[in-house]
Motif scaffolding. Sequence first.
Motif, PDB file in Angstrom:
ATOM      1  N   UNK A   1      35.141  -6.449  11.908  1.00  0.00           N
ATOM      2  CA  UNK A   1      34.787  -7.783  12.379  1.00  0.00           C
ATOM      3  C   UNK A   1      34.119  -8.513  11.221  1.00  0.00           C
ATOM      4  N   UNK A   2      33.866  -9.797  11.434  1.00  0.00           N
ATOM      5  CA  UNK A   2      33.062 -10.560  10.488  1.00  0.00           C
ATOM      6  C   UNK A   2      32.077 -11.387  11.303  1.00  0.00           C
ATOM      7  N   UNK A   3      30.792 -11.146  11.089  1.00  0.00           N
ATOM      8  CA  UNK A   3      29.754 -11.811  11.852  1.00  0.00           C
ATOM      9  C   UNK A   3      29.573 -13.249  11.372  1.00  0.00           C
ATOM     10  N   UNK A   4      29.022 -14.124  12.200  1.00  0.00           N
ATOM     11  CA  UNK A   4      28.767 -15.504  11.762  1.00  0.00           C
ATOM     12  C   UNK A   4      27.911 -15.540  10.498  1.00  0.00           C
ATOM     13  N   UNK A   5      28.356 -16.353   9.544  1.00  0.00           N
ATOM     14  CA  UNK A   5      27.641 -16.497   8.282  1.00  0.00           C
ATOM     15  C   UNK A   5      27.989 -15.468   7.230  1.00  0.00           C
TER      16      UNK A   5
ATOM     17  N   UNK B   1      18.510  -6.367  12.462  1.00  0.00           N
ATOM     18  CA  UNK B   1      19.689  -7.234  12.590  1.00  0.00           C
ATOM     19  C   UNK B   1      20.948  -6.478  12.186  1.00  0.00           C
ATOM     20  N   UNK B   2      22.088  -6.975  12.632  1.00  0.00           N
ATOM     21  CA  UNK B   2      23.369  -6.435  12.207  1.00  0.00           C
ATOM     22  C   UNK B   2      23.908  -7.173  10.995  1.00  0.00           C
ATOM     23  N   UNK B   3      24.789  -6.518  10.265  1.00  0.00           N
ATOM     24  CA  UNK B   3      25.373  -7.088   9.053  1.00  0.00           C
ATOM     25  C   UNK B   3      26.854  -6.758   8.982  1.00  0.00           C
ATOM     26  N   UNK B   4      27.592  -7.614   8.298  1.00  0.00           N
ATOM     27  CA  UNK B   4      28.962  -7.287   7.896  1.00  0.00           C
ATOM     28  C   UNK B   4      28.931  -6.879   6.436  1.00  0.00           C
ATOM     29  N   UNK B   5      29.446  -5.706   6.120  1.00  0.00           N
ATOM     30  CA  UNK B   5      29.489  -5.274   4.729  1.00  0.00           C
ATOM     31  C   UNK B   5      30.598  -6.036   4.000  1.00  0.00           C
ATOM     32  N   UNK B   6      30.555  -6.072   2.653  1.00  0.00           N
ATOM     33  CA  UNK B   6      31.617  -6.762   1.906  1.00  0.00           C
ATOM     34  C   UNK B   6      33.015  -6.204   2.181  1.00  0.00           C
TER      35      UNK B   6
ATOM     36  N   UNK C   1      38.786 -13.627  -0.474  1.00  0.00           N
ATOM     37  CA  UNK C   1      37.453 -13.757   0.122  1.00  0.00           C
ATOM     38  C   UNK C   1      37.487 -14.688   1.332  1.00  0.00           C
ATOM     39  N   UNK C   2      36.802 -14.287   2.399  1.00  0.00           N
ATOM     40  CA  UNK C   2      36.735 -15.114   3.605  1.00  0.00           C
ATOM     41  C   UNK C   2      35.277 -15.218   4.051  1.00  0.00           C
ATOM     42  N   UNK C   3      34.949 -16.335   4.705  1.00  0.00           N
ATOM     43  CA  UNK C   3      33.599 -16.580   5.208  1.00  0.00           C
ATOM     44  C   UNK C   3      33.677 -17.101   6.638  1.00  0.00           C
ATOM     45  N   UNK C   4      32.880 -16.489   7.511  1.00  0.00           N
ATOM     46  CA  UNK C   4      32.799 -16.955   8.896  1.00  0.00           C
ATOM     47  C   UNK C   4      31.788 -18.099   8.946  1.00  0.00           C
ATOM     48  N   UNK C   5      32.280 -19.332   9.028  1.00  0.00           N
ATOM     49  CA  UNK C   5      31.415 -20.510   9.041  1.00  0.00           C
ATOM     50  C   UNK C   5      31.144 -21.013  10.452  1.00  0.00           C
ATOM     51  N   UNK C   6      31.614 -20.281  11.455  1.00  0.00           N
ATOM     52  CA  UNK C   6      31.354 -20.667  12.840  1.00  0.00           C
ATOM     53  C   UNK C   6      30.172 -19.906  13.418  1.00  0.00           C
TER      54      UNK C   6
ATOM     55  N   UNK D   1      30.755 -17.592  16.158  1.00  0.00           N
ATOM     56  CA  UNK D   1      31.292 -16.487  16.955  1.00  0.00           C
ATOM     57  C   UNK D   1      31.764 -15.362  16.040  1.00  0.00           C
ATOM     58  N   UNK D   2      31.743 -14.160  16.552  1.00  0.00           N
ATOM     59  CA  UNK D   2      32.272 -13.019  15.799  1.00  0.00           C
ATOM     60  C   UNK D   2      33.794 -13.118  15.766  1.00  0.00           C
ATOM     61  N   UNK D   3      34.366 -12.944  14.580  1.00  0.00           N
ATOM     62  CA  UNK D   3      35.812 -13.053  14.405  1.00  0.00           C
ATOM     63  C   UNK D   3      36.408 -11.710  14.016  1.00  0.00           C
ATOM     64  N   UNK D   4      37.706 -11.558  14.302  1.00  0.00           N
ATOM     65  CA  UNK D   4      38.420 -10.319  14.007  1.00  0.00           C
ATOM     66  C   UNK D   4      39.699 -10.668  13.238  1.00  0.00           C
TER      67      UNK D   4
END
Length: 324
Positions: free
Chosen positions: A229-233, A71-76, A195-200, A202-205
């Motif tokens: 980017x920031x991946x969902x979740x 799987x892919x991940x977004x690092x902190x 701090x931000x969280x992608x709660x949708x 879709x990938x956000x930028x």
Amino acid sequence: MLVAVLALSPFLISLGAVPAAAVDDGTLGIRPELESDFFHINLAPGAAIDANAIVSNHSAEPVTLLNYAVDGQSTPQGAFALAAQADTRTGVGAWVSLGADSITIPANSQLTVPFRLSVPENATPGDYAGGVIIESAAVQGETTSSGGDAALRLDVIQRQGVRIYLTVAGTAVSTLTHGDLGWTRGGESVTFTLPITNTGNTILYPTATLDVSGWIGATATLDFATPESILPGATLDLEATLTPAPFLQAGNAEAALSSEAGDELVGTSFVYAPWWFILVMVLALAALVFGIWRALLFVRRARRAFAQVAVSTSVPAEELAPPS
């Protein structure tokens, strides 16, 4: 005592730390067969697709590599990374099937590595990310010693991957939440963190700027470091640094956050002073209060003394009456 350390290829840590292109370090490489950088796939729940990755061996010897999906991940910090082989796979890493666990590429040649990506019937709509990894066997390094019984050996594993971006058909939801805007001072700079969280789904930028204002200290406009980017979740911290930091600061800081999910403003008060300056001011204030108290006490005693003198020197009323 021997301590062995595995040094991994930079691509293990974060594939987002390099330009968005196919991965090839001059010895080994992996890329999509039909795209220039990554796989971009759109499927409905329950659908599947067959695709090919091309693995290149630029060396003069054949090489045998492990290959697997993750799987892919977004690092902190906001970079894109591919997970480790031992990590739990819940998305693309679990839905990709490879024909074999290892491959052998002849010297100075390429090998086509087929795989099938099958989306479960119950997969929720949205964006997913993952990748196919090639990993070399560990190359044992030389053993060194710094004295005593401790010895260190550096073993090298080369790990590269090609990303797979998957969109599962359905309703797209773009939402981004944030925490409180915080700040810390260290040395000659002040670091702001949002701090931000992608709660949708879709990938956000996201991007963000920071306005610092105050009646004492700095007034400036700063840019937060832009994540890839920031991946969902995923949750990450946006950071901006004010350098050099003013000696004193009293005012406000306001972050303007923008993404496909919309625009938001996040503010906080921004007040600080060196500890020794605060101590000096507290002592000065205490001295001032003590001085005022002493002055008031002196005035009170003086008035009391004057009143006593006036009473003792006053003339009786009958003495002041005219003679009859």
